[in-house]
Design a protein around this motif. Structure first.
Motif, PDB file in Angstrom:
ATOM      1  N   ALA A   3      25.224 -10.771  60.853  1.00 27.44           N
ATOM      2  CA  ALA A   3      26.121 -10.446  61.960  1.00 27.44           C
ATOM      3  C   ALA A   3      26.677 -11.712  62.599  1.00 27.44           C
ATOM      4  O   ALA A   3      27.859 -11.792  62.947  1.00 27.44           O
ATOM      5  CB  ALA A   3      25.387  -9.608  63.001  1.00 27.44           C
ATOM      6  N   SER A   4      25.828 -12.737  62.736  1.00 27.86           N
ATOM      7  CA  SER A   4      26.286 -14.004  63.298  1.00 27.86           C
ATOM      8  C   SER A   4      27.052 -14.834  62.272  1.00 27.86           C
ATOM      9  O   SER A   4      27.998 -15.547  62.603  1.00 27.86           O
ATOM     10  CB  SER A   4      25.087 -14.815  63.804  1.00 27.86           C
ATOM     11  N   ALA A   5      26.658 -14.709  60.999  1.00 34.91           N
ATOM     12  CA  ALA A   5      27.291 -15.518  59.952  1.00 34.91           C
ATOM     13  C   ALA A   5      28.765 -15.190  59.789  1.00 34.91           C
ATOM     14  O   ALA A   5      29.570 -16.038  59.391  1.00 34.91           O
ATOM     15  CB  ALA A   5      26.565 -15.316  58.625  1.00 34.91           C
ATOM     16  N   GLN A   6      29.150 -13.956  60.111  1.00 33.25           N
ATOM     17  CA  GLN A   6      30.551 -13.557  59.945  1.00 33.25           C
ATOM     18  C   GLN A   6      31.488 -14.366  60.833  1.00 33.25           C
ATOM     19  O   GLN A   6      32.685 -14.449  60.566  1.00 33.25           O
ATOM     20  CB  GLN A   6      30.709 -12.064  60.253  1.00 33.25           C
ATOM     21  N   SER A   7      30.953 -14.958  61.892  1.00 33.01           N
ATOM     22  CA  SER A   7      31.800 -15.754  62.791  1.00 33.01           C
ATOM     23  C   SER A   7      31.868 -17.221  62.370  1.00 33.01           C
ATOM     24  O   SER A   7      32.556 -18.011  63.008  1.00 33.01           O
ATOM     25  CB  SER A   7      31.265 -15.666  64.230  1.00 33.01           C
ATOM     26  N   MET A   8      31.169 -17.588  61.293  1.00 36.78           N
ATOM     27  CA  MET A   8      31.239 -18.962  60.806  1.00 36.78           C
ATOM     28  C   MET A   8      32.663 -19.272  60.363  1.00 36.78           C
ATOM     29  O   MET A   8      33.328 -18.437  59.742  1.00 36.78           O
ATOM     30  CB  MET A   8      30.265 -19.176  59.643  1.00 36.78           C
ATOM     31  N   PRO A   9      33.179 -20.482  60.664  1.00 41.38           N
ATOM     32  CA  PRO A   9      34.594 -20.803  60.398  1.00 41.38           C
ATOM     33  C   PRO A   9      35.019 -20.607  58.950  1.00 41.38           C
ATOM     34  O   PRO A   9      36.128 -20.181  58.676  1.00 41.38           O
ATOM     35  CB  PRO A   9      34.697 -22.277  60.798  1.00 41.38           C
ATOM     36  N   HIS A  10      34.127 -20.925  57.993  1.00 42.67           N
ATOM     37  CA  HIS A  10      34.526 -20.883  56.585  1.00 42.67           C
ATOM     38  C   HIS A  10      34.479 -19.480  55.985  1.00 42.67           C
ATOM     39  O   HIS A  10      35.097 -19.244  54.951  1.00 42.67           O
ATOM     40  CB  HIS A  10      33.622 -21.802  55.756  1.00 42.67           C
ATOM     41  N   VAL A  11      33.739 -18.565  56.597  1.00 37.94           N
ATOM     42  CA  VAL A  11      33.479 -17.278  55.955  1.00 37.94           C
ATOM     43  C   VAL A  11      34.759 -16.488  55.727  1.00 37.94           C
ATOM     44  O   VAL A  11      34.981 -15.926  54.653  1.00 37.94           O
ATOM     45  CB  VAL A  11      32.456 -16.452  56.780  1.00 37.94           C
ATOM     46  N   ALA A  12      35.641 -16.416  56.723  1.00 41.19           N
ATOM     47  CA  ALA A  12      36.887 -15.662  56.560  1.00 41.19           C
ATOM     48  C   ALA A  12      37.741 -16.262  55.448  1.00 41.19           C
ATOM     49  O   ALA A  12      38.313 -15.527  54.625  1.00 41.19           O
ATOM     50  CB  ALA A  12      37.674 -15.622  57.872  1.00 41.19           C
ATOM     51  N   ASN A  13      37.834 -17.597  55.378  1.00 42.92           N
ATOM     52  CA  ASN A  13      38.598 -18.244  54.318  1.00 42.92           C
ATOM     53  C   ASN A  13      37.975 -17.996  52.954  1.00 42.92           C
ATOM     54  O   ASN A  13      38.691 -17.803  51.960  1.00 42.92           O
ATOM     55  CB  ASN A  13      38.707 -19.746  54.576  1.00 42.92           C
TER      56      ASN A  13
END
Length: 317
Positions: A94-104
């Motif tokens: 749940a927290s990892a989804q907000s990591m900057p690289h994850v969406a890219n």
């Protein structure tokens, strides 16, 4: 003893998830079954690094591999995790989804999966593969994209703002009435003049994106390709582009999706780390453009930069 063993196992599990690269990898594998090479492309990391991190996660029973020919595909299934691991992953993910690289990473993965589908279809349609090869040998691999430029209105005047050495203008010049190249760097304009010396319908002007040396309502299209992230105020640049556009004129922006690569600011002088769609849409509204059409471009092999977007907006009456 059992309590000590349980504590040790928990500490080990936490350690396995503590690495940012492994977290990105886990988020990727929770979305799809992916090969080592595909993971390396999506994460933009060397395969050796990916293999090392996969080994740690596999030894911790976080992920599973499946052999298919010469490739191994990895995936993460929450149903296959033990109760404690599943609960831990639920909290961490749940927290990892907000990591900057994850969406890219997810953007690149979507492009990779799409290309995989095309490759599979081509594999089973051998006649199609043969025809593509023959056509490329006869006519090259870029004629289709270049020919689509014929759809452009031949009576357009296009302003290429921040033109650099003229790569965009070189594509447009054969198809439109006039291309006005604008750049604040004199050496860039000199390079563009050499590049476009064969085209009599190009004009060169020295100026910046926030002070364009072009008359009001005088161009049909304004192009800002990889320019906005260099401007002090992207909003001001869009207002200036709107000023020079005719009513119903088109704005085309190509730039980076919002990212977290601080080194681009340090090493390349970028003033903005990409842009997100809502912010860009608000700037367009403020500058009297209609709502933009925003598309994230597919990520291609052998590229190391953040994903790009293209946005088109029409000048309001």
């Amino acid at each position: 003893m059992k309590q000590t063993e349980a504590s040790h196992l928990l500490t080990e599990k936490l350690s396995q998830l503590a690495d940012p690269t492994r977290l990105r990898l886990m988020c990727l594998l929770a979305s799809a079954e992916v090969s080592v090479g595909e993971i390396a492309k999506a994460l933009q990391l060397p395969q050796s690094t990916v293999s090392r991190q996969l080994k740690i996660l596999a030894e911790g029973s976080w992920i599973h591999g499946r052999s298919a020919g010469t490739s191994t595909f990895y995936s993460l299934s929450v149903d296959d995790l033990d109760t404690d691991a599943a609960a831990l992953w639920h909290t961490v993910s749940a927290s990892a989804q907000s990591m900057p690289h994850v969406a890219n990473d997810q953007h690149r993965l979507a492009s990779i999966i799409a290309e995989r589908k095309v490759d599979t279809a081509t594999y089973f349609g051998r006649e199609g593969e043969h025809w593509d090869q023959v056509r490329t040998e006869l006519f090259g691999g870029t004629f289709a994209a270049e020919s689509l430029l014929a759809l452009i209105d031949p009576f357009w005047t296009v302003a290429d703002i921040g033109c650099g050495t003229g790569n965009i203008a070189e594509l447009l010049a054969p198809w439109v009435k006039q291309v006005v190249l604008i750049d604040q760097a004199e050496h860039m304009l000199e390079g563009a003049k050499v590049r476009l010396s064969a085209y009599p319908n190009v004009v060169f002007k020295q100026g910046s994106a926030d002070a364009i040396p072009v008359d009001d309502a005088s161009v049909d299209v304004a192009v800002l390709s990889l320019v906005l992230h260099h401007t002090d105020s992207p909003s001001d640049a869009l207002h200036e582009a709107r000023r020079i556009l005719k009513p119903q004129g088109l704005l085309l922006v190509i730039d980076m999706v919002a990212h977290n690569r601080e080194q681009m600011s340090r090493q390349m002088g970028h003033k903005h780390l990409g842009f997100d769609e809502p912010t860009f849409a608000q700037w367009c509204r403020d500058a009297s453009f209609a709502p933009p059409i925003w598309r994230v471009l597919p990520c291609r092999d052998a590229t190391s930069g953040p994903p790009l977007f293209t946005a088109i907006a029409r000048a309001a009456e």
